[in-house]
Write a protein that holds these residues in place. Sequence first.
Motif, PDB file in Angstrom:
ATOM      1  N   LEU A 164      24.750 -34.150  -9.830  1.00  0.00           N
ATOM      2  CA  LEU A 164      24.301 -32.972 -10.570  1.00  0.00           C
ATOM      3  C   LEU A 164      25.070 -32.821 -11.880  1.00  0.00           C
ATOM      4  N   GLU A 165      26.384 -33.000 -11.817  1.00  0.00           N
ATOM      5  CA  GLU A 165      27.198 -32.876 -13.025  1.00  0.00           C
ATOM      6  C   GLU A 165      26.784 -33.903 -14.074  1.00  0.00           C
ATOM      7  N   ALA A 166      26.486 -35.113 -13.633  1.00  0.00           N
ATOM      8  CA  ALA A 166      26.087 -36.161 -14.573  1.00  0.00           C
ATOM      9  C   ALA A 166      24.768 -35.807 -15.249  1.00  0.00           C
ATOM     10  N   ILE A 167      23.801 -35.285 -14.479  1.00  0.00           N
ATOM     11  CA  ILE A 167      22.505 -34.895 -15.034  1.00  0.00           C
ATOM     12  C   ILE A 167      22.670 -33.770 -16.048  1.00  0.00           C
ATOM     13  N   PHE A 168      23.429 -32.743 -15.670  1.00  0.00           N
ATOM     14  CA  PHE A 168      23.625 -31.609 -16.570  1.00  0.00           C
ATOM     15  C   PHE A 168      24.444 -32.003 -17.790  1.00  0.00           C
ATOM     16  N   SER A 169      25.483 -32.788 -17.567  1.00  0.00           N
ATOM     17  CA  SER A 169      26.361 -33.173 -18.681  1.00  0.00           C
ATOM     18  C   SER A 169      25.616 -33.995 -19.723  1.00  0.00           C
ATOM     19  N   SER A 170      24.827 -34.974 -19.292  1.00  0.00           N
ATOM     20  CA  SER A 170      24.101 -35.812 -20.246  1.00  0.00           C
ATOM     21  C   SER A 170      23.052 -35.004 -21.001  1.00  0.00           C
ATOM     22  N   THR A 171      22.431 -34.036 -20.326  1.00  0.00           N
ATOM     23  CA  THR A 171      21.438 -33.186 -20.984  1.00  0.00           C
ATOM     24  C   THR A 171      22.100 -32.279 -22.012  1.00  0.00           C
ATOM     25  N   ILE A 172      23.242 -31.703 -21.648  1.00  0.00           N
ATOM     26  CA  ILE A 172      23.981 -30.854 -22.587  1.00  0.00           C
ATOM     27  C   ILE A 172      24.443 -31.666 -23.791  1.00  0.00           C
ATOM     28  N   GLU A 173      24.958 -32.873 -23.555  1.00  0.00           N
ATOM     29  CA  GLU A 173      25.408 -33.726 -24.665  1.00  0.00           C
ATOM     30  C   GLU A 173      24.259 -34.036 -25.617  1.00  0.00           C
ATOM     31  N   GLU A 174      23.091 -34.334 -25.065  1.00  0.00           N
ATOM     32  CA  GLU A 174      21.915 -34.606 -25.897  1.00  0.00           C
ATOM     33  C   GLU A 174      21.559 -33.377 -26.736  1.00  0.00           C
ATOM     34  N   GLY A 175      21.572 -32.197 -26.101  1.00  0.00           N
ATOM     35  CA  GLY A 175      21.249 -30.973 -26.820  1.00  0.00           C
ATOM     36  C   GLY A 175      22.254 -30.638 -27.897  1.00  0.00           C
ATOM     37  N   GLN A 176      23.521 -30.936 -27.638  1.00  0.00           N
ATOM     38  CA  GLN A 176      24.551 -30.702 -28.656  1.00  0.00           C
ATOM     39  C   GLN A 176      24.357 -31.620 -29.856  1.00  0.00           C
ATOM     40  N   LYS A 177      24.051 -32.870 -29.603  1.00  0.00           N
ATOM     41  CA  LYS A 177      23.841 -33.821 -30.694  1.00  0.00           C
ATOM     42  C   LYS A 177      22.626 -33.436 -31.545  1.00  0.00           C
ATOM     43  N   ASN A 178      21.633 -32.808 -30.915  1.00  0.00           N
ATOM     44  CA  ASN A 178      20.432 -32.396 -31.628  1.00  0.00           C
ATOM     45  C   ASN A 178      20.571 -31.016 -32.271  1.00  0.00           C
ATOM     46  N   GLY A 179      21.738 -30.390 -32.082  1.00  0.00           N
ATOM     47  CA  GLY A 179      21.965 -29.075 -32.662  1.00  0.00           C
ATOM     48  C   GLY A 179      21.264 -27.940 -31.956  1.00  0.00           C
ATOM     49  N   LEU A 180      20.833 -28.167 -30.714  1.00  0.00           N
ATOM     50  CA  LEU A 180      20.104 -27.153 -29.966  1.00  0.00           C
ATOM     51  C   LEU A 180      20.978 -26.406 -28.965  1.00  0.00           C
ATOM     52  N   LEU A 181      22.120 -26.985 -28.626  1.00  0.00           N
ATOM     53  CA  LEU A 181      23.060 -26.353 -27.701  1.00  0.00           C
ATOM     54  C   LEU A 181      24.420 -26.237 -28.363  1.00  0.00           C
ATOM     55  N   VAL A 182      25.128 -25.154 -28.049  1.00  0.00           N
ATOM     56  CA  VAL A 182      26.443 -24.897 -28.631  1.00  0.00           C
ATOM     57  C   VAL A 182      27.394 -26.026 -28.261  1.00  0.00           C
ATOM     58  N   ALA A 183      28.174 -26.480 -29.241  1.00  0.00           N
ATOM     59  CA  ALA A 183      29.030 -27.661 -29.048  1.00  0.00           C
ATOM     60  C   ALA A 183      30.514 -27.323 -29.042  1.00  0.00           C
ATOM     61  N   THR A 184      30.866 -26.096 -28.635  1.00  0.00           N
ATOM     62  CA  THR A 184      32.273 -25.686 -28.661  1.00  0.00           C
ATOM     63  C   THR A 184      33.050 -26.159 -27.442  1.00  0.00           C
ATOM     64  N   LEU A 185      32.356 -26.553 -26.371  1.00  0.00           N
ATOM     65  CA  LEU A 185      33.021 -27.072 -25.175  1.00  0.00           C
ATOM     66  C   LEU A 185      32.424 -28.420 -24.821  1.00  0.00           C
ATOM     67  N   SER A 186      33.184 -29.205 -24.043  1.00  0.00           N
ATOM     68  CA  SER A 186      32.697 -30.523 -23.664  1.00  0.00           C
ATOM     69  C   SER A 186      31.524 -30.391 -22.695  1.00  0.00           C
ATOM     70  N   PRO A 187      30.573 -31.313 -22.744  1.00  0.00           N
ATOM     71  CA  PRO A 187      29.441 -31.278 -21.811  1.00  0.00           C
ATOM     72  C   PRO A 187      29.890 -31.267 -20.357  1.00  0.00           C
ATOM     73  N   SER A 188      30.952 -32.012 -20.053  1.00  0.00           N
ATOM     74  CA  SER A 188      31.430 -32.076 -18.669  1.00  0.00           C
ATOM     75  C   SER A 188      31.921 -30.721 -18.185  1.00  0.00           C
ATOM     76  N   ILE A 189      32.693 -30.020 -19.024  1.00  0.00           N
ATOM     77  CA  ILE A 189      33.206 -28.705 -18.637  1.00  0.00           C
ATOM     78  C   ILE A 189      32.056 -27.717 -18.460  1.00  0.00           C
ATOM     79  N   LEU A 190      31.099 -27.756 -19.371  1.00  0.00           N
ATOM     80  CA  LEU A 190      29.954 -26.853 -19.267  1.00  0.00           C
ATOM     81  C   LEU A 190      29.133 -27.138 -18.014  1.00  0.00           C
ATOM     82  N   ALA A 191      28.947 -28.409 -17.702  1.00  0.00           N
ATOM     83  CA  ALA A 191      28.195 -28.761 -16.495  1.00  0.00           C
ATOM     84  C   ALA A 191      28.897 -28.239 -15.248  1.00  0.00           C
TER      85      ALA A 191
END
Length: 209
Positions: free
Chosen positions: A134-161
């Motif tokens: 689950l963490e891997a699925i959420f983390s990779s999705t968050i990372e993709e969204g951060q790179k596209n400027g659609l999700l806030v990038a102030t924390l690491s994808p892993s921590i957010l997941a």
Amino acid sequence: MSKSLGWKKLSEDVRRESILVGAMRCFFNKGFEKTSVQDIADAAGLTKGGIYFHFDSKEEIRDTLIRDFLNLDRFGFQDPEVLRLPAHLRLGEYLERLANRLTIEGNCSPRLFAEATANGGTMEDEIIAFYDSLEAIFSSTIEEGQKNGLLVATLSPSILAKTILAVFDGLQIQSDISPTRRELQSQGRDVLRSFFKNLLFVHRPDCQS
């Protein structure tokens, strides 16, 4: 379901499902330790013999419930229509599908996870692997969204997941432990959607939400 119907007249699949549903409700209301096989039989509308025909013990019923839940396919995260969504909407869909589980009366998976892994339980590796997936699925999705400027990038994808899953399980545990907190079952979807939309999503006039 009434015992007067005769459990032997029902199909094995129906009996097995009745046992699992009844057991989950008992575990939710009384906890695993305080639930007896007779309690499960009464909840399922079967006899104790009907329970033991399908399961050797209360522990096997609990572990079966956990293994059924640990099947990630049941969430549909890899459905084509989900994977086609942009990352921020895909993350929202993931949260919605997890929240659907929170609203099911009698669901108490986090508590069962804790009880099944206590004192060297045999389910620990499977449960850890589930959370890792689950963490891997959420983390990779968050990372993709951060790179596209659609999700806030102030924390690491892993921590957010990890935070997403911790909040989700926290809501479930609170709804389990006391009748005064049961409203979280019906409110959980709105809590998760509002919290993470405001925490994670970049607010843009041209951003679909």
